[in-house]
Design an enzyme around this catalytic site. Structure first.
Site, PDB file in Angstrom:
ATOM      1  N   SER A 152       0.845  -1.184   0.000  1.00 23.51           N
ATOM      2  CA  SER A 152       0.000   0.000   0.000  1.00 23.51           C
ATOM      3  C   SER A 152       0.884   1.238   0.000  1.00 23.51           C
ATOM      4  O   SER A 152       1.895   1.282  -0.692  1.00 23.51           O
ATOM      5  CB  SER A 152      -0.941  -0.041   1.207  1.00 23.51           C
ATOM      6  OG  SER A 152      -1.795   1.068   1.238  1.00 23.51           O
ATOM      7  N   TYR A 166      -4.414   7.930  -6.408  1.00 21.24           N
ATOM      8  CA  TYR A 166      -3.515   6.924  -5.821  1.00 21.24           C
ATOM      9  C   TYR A 166      -3.864   6.660  -4.368  1.00 21.24           C
ATOM     10  O   TYR A 166      -3.993   5.506  -3.940  1.00 21.24           O
ATOM     11  CB  TYR A 166      -2.088   7.425  -5.958  1.00 21.24           C
ATOM     12  CG  TYR A 166      -1.010   6.556  -5.349  1.00 21.24           C
ATOM     13  CD1 TYR A 166      -0.635   5.366  -5.946  1.00 21.24           C
ATOM     14  CD2 TYR A 166      -0.352   6.951  -4.190  1.00 21.24           C
ATOM     15  CE1 TYR A 166       0.376   4.576  -5.410  1.00 21.24           C
ATOM     16  CE2 TYR A 166       0.663   6.180  -3.644  1.00 21.24           C
ATOM     17  CZ  TYR A 166       1.017   4.989  -4.253  1.00 21.24           C
ATOM     18  OH  TYR A 166       2.023   4.216  -3.713  1.00 21.24           O
ATOM     19  N   LYS A 170      -5.184   3.180  -2.704  1.00 19.10           N
ATOM     20  CA  LYS A 170      -4.434   2.510  -1.641  1.00 19.10           C
ATOM     21  C   LYS A 170      -5.255   2.399  -0.358  1.00 19.10           C
ATOM     22  O   LYS A 170      -5.123   1.421   0.387  1.00 19.10           O
ATOM     23  CB  LYS A 170      -3.123   3.247  -1.380  1.00 19.10           C
ATOM     24  CG  LYS A 170      -2.115   3.160  -2.528  1.00 19.10           C
ATOM     25  CD  LYS A 170      -1.701   1.733  -2.846  1.00 19.10           C
ATOM     26  CE  LYS A 170      -0.495   1.691  -3.789  1.00 19.10           C
ATOM     27  NZ  LYS A 170      -0.130   0.307  -4.174  1.00 19.10           N
TER      28      LYS A 170
END
Length: 262
Positions: A152, A166, A170
């Site tokens: 992650s 992003y 994650k």
């Protein structure tokens, strides 16, 4: 009374197999080499087959372990299916899966993020790990156990405006990690590593003067070196973490938001 193994023997991966996506560079490369040095046979996957082949040769020459290459786009459903099939064609079982492939493209402002960019980021960072974990994780359950490690990011918990797609993907990966830990327990462990700012090939595009100012606000006051991920990855892959599942482990040098640096 349960016998207690010698400390270092719990990190031994001899006789095990591992699949690593995005395994040819950066943190994936260091993880691949570490697993092979600990005794595992490895399948290295990325879109860049030449770099995968080069690393596979290095693994064979320096460790004597078996190294298999399979080219696949980590965000494409059908290619993930092909990757899972290739893993079980190469190995009788998969003991460790590392969902390491990721991407975080630059953009000017949130409104300039196109649908195509959004979908690429979500597919590579979330959709691919979901599908590969489903396929391999269920086989791990049937085979009696295994370990899934999702890579992650510290940005999932401390995002800023430059990484919105992003960070969102994650954060979803973190939730998925904990859900899969329950779905595949008690025999398969599922954990996530949350790296901070590591100085890999990706960092070559950074403004290093600006980064150094940000890093001054980290607890360790520097970026990480790629090899510094290895201890955590070996821990989660091996029997050393036999009572660890659903964990989100930060390896970030005491990361803070860029704007928080002093």
């Amino acid at each position: 009374m349960t016998s207690i193994p010698a400390p270092f023997s719990t990190f031994d991966l001899t006789g095990r197999t591992a699949v690593i996506t995005g395994g040819s560079r950066g943190l994936g490369r260091e993880t691949t080499l570490a697993f092979a040095r600990a005794g595992a046979d490895v399948l290295i996957s990325s879109r860049r087959v030449e770099s995968c082949e080069a690393l596979a040769r290095e693994v064979r020459e320096t460790t004597g372990r078996r190294a298999v290459v399979h080219a696949a786009h980590a965000g494409k459903w059908d290619e993930i299916d092909g990757l899972a099939a290739a893993a079980y064609a190469a190995f009788d079982r998969v003991d460790v899966l590392v969902n390491n492939a990721g991407m975080s493209p630059f953009y000017e402002t949130p409104s300039t993020v196109t649908e195509e960019l959004w979908r690429k980021v979500v597919d590579v960072n979330l959709t691919g790990p979901f599908r590969l974990s489903a396929l391999i994780g269920e086989r791990m359950v049937a085979d009696g156990g295994g370990s899934i490690i999702n890579v992650s990011s510290a940005a999932a918990n401390a995002p800023h405006g430059g990484v919105i797609p992003y960070a969102a993907a994650k954060a979803g990966l973190n939730a998925m990690t904990q859900a899969y830990a329950r779905a595949f327990g008690p025999t398969v462990r599922v954990n996530a590593v949350l790296p901070g700012a590591f100085l890999t090939d990706i960092s070559k595009a950074w403004d290093m003067e600006e980064f150094e100012r940000h890093a001054a606000g980290f607890a360790l006051r520097r970026g990480g070196e790629a090899h510094e991920i290895v201890g955590t990855m070996l821990y989660l892959a091996s029997d050393a973490s036999s009572y660890t599942t659903g964990a989100l482990l930060a390896v970030d040098g005491g990361y803070v938001l860029p704007g928080d640096a002093g």
